[in-house]
Write a protein that holds these residues in place. Structure first.
Motif, PDB file in Angstrom:
ATOM      1  N   GLN A 405       0.901  -1.264  -0.460  1.00 51.82           N
ATOM      2  CA  GLN A 405       0.006   0.378   0.134  1.00 51.82           C
ATOM      3  C   GLN A 405       0.916   1.524   0.464  1.00 51.82           C
ATOM      4  O   GLN A 405       0.214   1.979  -0.795  1.00 51.82           O
ATOM      5  N   ILE A 406       2.055   1.032   0.992  1.00 54.50           N
ATOM      6  CA  ILE A 406       2.824   2.202   0.613  1.00 54.50           C
ATOM      7  C   ILE A 406       3.894   2.398  -0.547  1.00 54.50           C
ATOM      8  O   ILE A 406       3.799   3.783  -1.180  1.00 54.50           O
ATOM      9  N   ILE A 407       4.044   1.794  -1.047  1.00 49.84           N
ATOM     10  CA  ILE A 407       4.478   1.532  -2.981  1.00 49.84           C
ATOM     11  C   ILE A 407       4.179   2.271  -3.522  1.00 49.84           C
ATOM     12  O   ILE A 407       3.648   2.691  -3.514  1.00 49.84           O
ATOM     13  N   VAL A 408       2.644   1.131  -3.803  1.00 50.27           N
ATOM     14  CA  VAL A 408       1.912   1.670  -4.709  1.00 50.27           C
ATOM     15  C   VAL A 408       1.108   2.967  -4.666  1.00 50.27           C
ATOM     16  O   VAL A 408       0.633   3.554  -5.617  1.00 50.27           O
ATOM     17  N   GLU A 409       0.175   3.038  -2.824  1.00 51.07           N
ATOM     18  CA  GLU A 409      -0.881   4.027  -3.410  1.00 51.07           C
ATOM     19  C   GLU A 409      -0.077   5.630  -3.024  1.00 51.07           C
ATOM     20  O   GLU A 409      -0.725   6.550  -3.572  1.00 51.07           O
ATOM     21  N   LYS A 410       0.267   5.315  -1.671  1.00 52.06           N
ATOM     22  CA  LYS A 410       1.528   6.715  -1.347  1.00 52.06           C
ATOM     23  C   LYS A 410       2.378   7.143  -2.438  1.00 52.06           C
ATOM     24  O   LYS A 410       2.509   8.670  -1.888  1.00 52.06           O
ATOM     25  N   HIS A 411       2.728   5.829  -3.268  1.00 58.59           N
ATOM     26  CA  HIS A 411       4.173   6.508  -4.138  1.00 58.59           C
ATOM     27  C   HIS A 411       4.181   6.694  -5.456  1.00 58.59           C
ATOM     28  O   HIS A 411       4.601   6.168  -6.050  1.00 58.59           O
ATOM     29  N   GLN A 412       3.074   5.903  -6.154  1.00 63.25           N
ATOM     30  CA  GLN A 412       2.820   5.579  -7.474  1.00 63.25           C
ATOM     31  C   GLN A 412       4.237   4.788  -8.153  1.00 63.25           C
ATOM     32  O   GLN A 412       4.113   5.354  -9.453  1.00 63.25           O
ATOM     33  N   GLY A 413       3.979   3.504  -7.077  1.00 60.50           N
ATOM     34  CA  GLY A 413       5.510   3.205  -7.617  1.00 60.50           C
ATOM     35  C   GLY A 413       4.888   1.124  -8.009  1.00 60.50           C
ATOM     36  O   GLY A 413       3.830   0.881  -7.678  1.00 60.50           O
TER      37      GLY A 413
END
Length: 436
Positions: A405-413
């Protein structure tokens, strides 16, 4: 019954008990004492202290056996125990920690140190209890309102995941940051004073040499004292001792900086971060799990860093991802070591490879281990909330879900996993970098 900030001292030395009690009571703690393990266990049937200071050498059952009984009782197993002992060997310390103790105080103890440790562990217990109560309240609220919610199961899981992630980051950030800042001031004092001490020592030694040159025939008492204290060795070894202390304080300064780097609190807006700084601080905090043990050699860490531009991100959350992935890599290696001898592990060393690279406008971090690996079926589920391959009590299954969630949703990674059973696992993080 329970008393606020109540400490139980278990020691058959009346002097030790009196000194500790005076220190703790002066600091505002309530104190009870017991002269034996049996006496302590009997008192625990009616009183639940906030912390127990337990001597290892006791009449009757010793401190280790007393600790084992306390931790085996559901009513008392959550009470933190600090062992107090004159035994300084690592084997006894490891034994105590395996039995459930949280810390060690070595005799003869320093009053300031004892007070600081007691305060720290009682504070940690309070925070842990608060977090536990908060989790219970959240679970109760979810249970009470479940019938009212019309959202899908996926929405409910995401909401719960977000709450847990925020709470975990808040508590972890406060704890790590607090420790880093608390040790920073005394470390600076130690570092500065060691420089003065080395300069003063050189002057004193020079002064002694002048005496030897101009008074080659000292009095008999001076000759006798010089032989008794082995003056030549003392003058030769003391500078080396101060130099060793300087190296140790510098190492502690590195750890302090790593704590502050790891726990940087996130603002409402993203800020620039050098990914290597976050990786290095996380690896330093995990160093205790990488060191050699009686069962295996040290886990080898290989860093292969590229020259990356800064990444716009939430540093605290990104460091949490690094911590989760690296800790999982260590867990996978330790699981793969089960049933293997020290010699077998040394022949095929445990390894974690940390790689950074730049592809177009994307910063890439790869964390690769040669642990137990995962099947394709497991890989498909690892980012789902509450999914875990670990035994009960070893993990909640939220770590990788939060990381995703942190990588994909918060950082668009992107967060990608590739794994082969009995070969190892590689997690790949892809993040957009700042435009030049």
């Amino acid at each position: 019954m329970s008393d606020q900030n109540l400490v139980l001292i278990v020691d058959d030395s009346t002097t030790n008990v009196r000194i500790l009690a005076d220190v703790l009571e002066t600091a505002g703690f309530s104190v009870l004492s017991a002269k034996s393990g049996e006496d302590a266990l009997q008192q625990l049937e009616t009183i639940l202290p906030d912390l127990i200071v337990l001597d290892v050498l006791l009449p009757g059952i010793d401190g280790f056996a007393t600790c084992d009984r306390i931790k085996s009782n559901p009513l008392t197993q959550e009470i933190p125990i600090i062992f107090m002992t004159a035994l300084a060997n690592a084997e006894d310390k490891v034994k105590g920690l395996h039995l459930g103790a949280i810390d060690y105080i070595t005799k003869p103890f320093q009053q300031v140190e004892v007070l600081a440790r007691v305060k720290t562990h009682i504070k940690l217990r309070r925070q842990t209890q608060q977090l536990k109560d908060l989790n219970e309240q959240l679970e109760q609220r979810v249970a009470e309102r479940t019938h009212q919610l019309s959202r899908s199961l996926n929405d409910l899981q995401q909401a719960q995941l977000q709450l847990v992630q925020q709470e975990k980051m808040s508590m972890l950030g406060q704890l790590v940051s607090g420790i880093g800042h608390e040790i920073n001031n005394p470390l600076n004092s130690m570092t500065g004073n060691l420089r003065h001490a080395e300069r003063y020592l050189r002057r004193l030694i020079y002064h002694l040499h002048l005496y030897e040159q101009h008074y080659p025939n000292p009095a008999e008492a001076i000759v006798h004292n010089a032989e008794e204290i082995d003056l030549p060795f003392l003058m030769q070894d003391l500078p080396r001792l101060l130099s060793t202390l300087g190296v140790a304080t510098e190492r502690m300064n590195h750890i302090s900086r790593a704590l502050r780097t790891f726990s940087r609190s996130d603002n409402d807006n993203t800020i620039e971060l050098n990914l290597q700084d976050g990786l290095d601080s996380t690896l330093l905090l995990l160093q205790h799990r990488l060191n050699p043990t009686p069962e295996r050699p040290a886990i080898q860490i290989t860093r292969d860093y590229a020259d990356l531009p800064p990444v716009l991100c939430y540093p605290g959350q990104l460091n949490q991802v690094f911590m989760n992935l690296l800790a999982n890599a260590i867990d996978a290696i330790e699981e793969a070591n089960q049933g293997r001898s020290y010699k077998e592990i040394a022949a095929n060393p445990n390894q974690i490879h940390v790689i950074t690279e730049l592809q177009d406008s994307t910063a890439i971090v790869r964390i690769r281990d040669n642990g137990i690996g995962m099947s394709e079926a497991t890989q498909q589920d690892i980012f789902k909330p509450s999914f875990t391959t670990k035994p009960v009590g070893k993990g909640t299954g939220l770590g990788l879900a939060i990381a995703h969630q942190i990588i994909v949703e918060k950082h668009q990674g992107k967060l990608i996993c590739e794994s082969t059973p009995a070969v190892g696992t590689e997690f790949t993080i892809k993040l957009p970098v700042l435009a030049e």
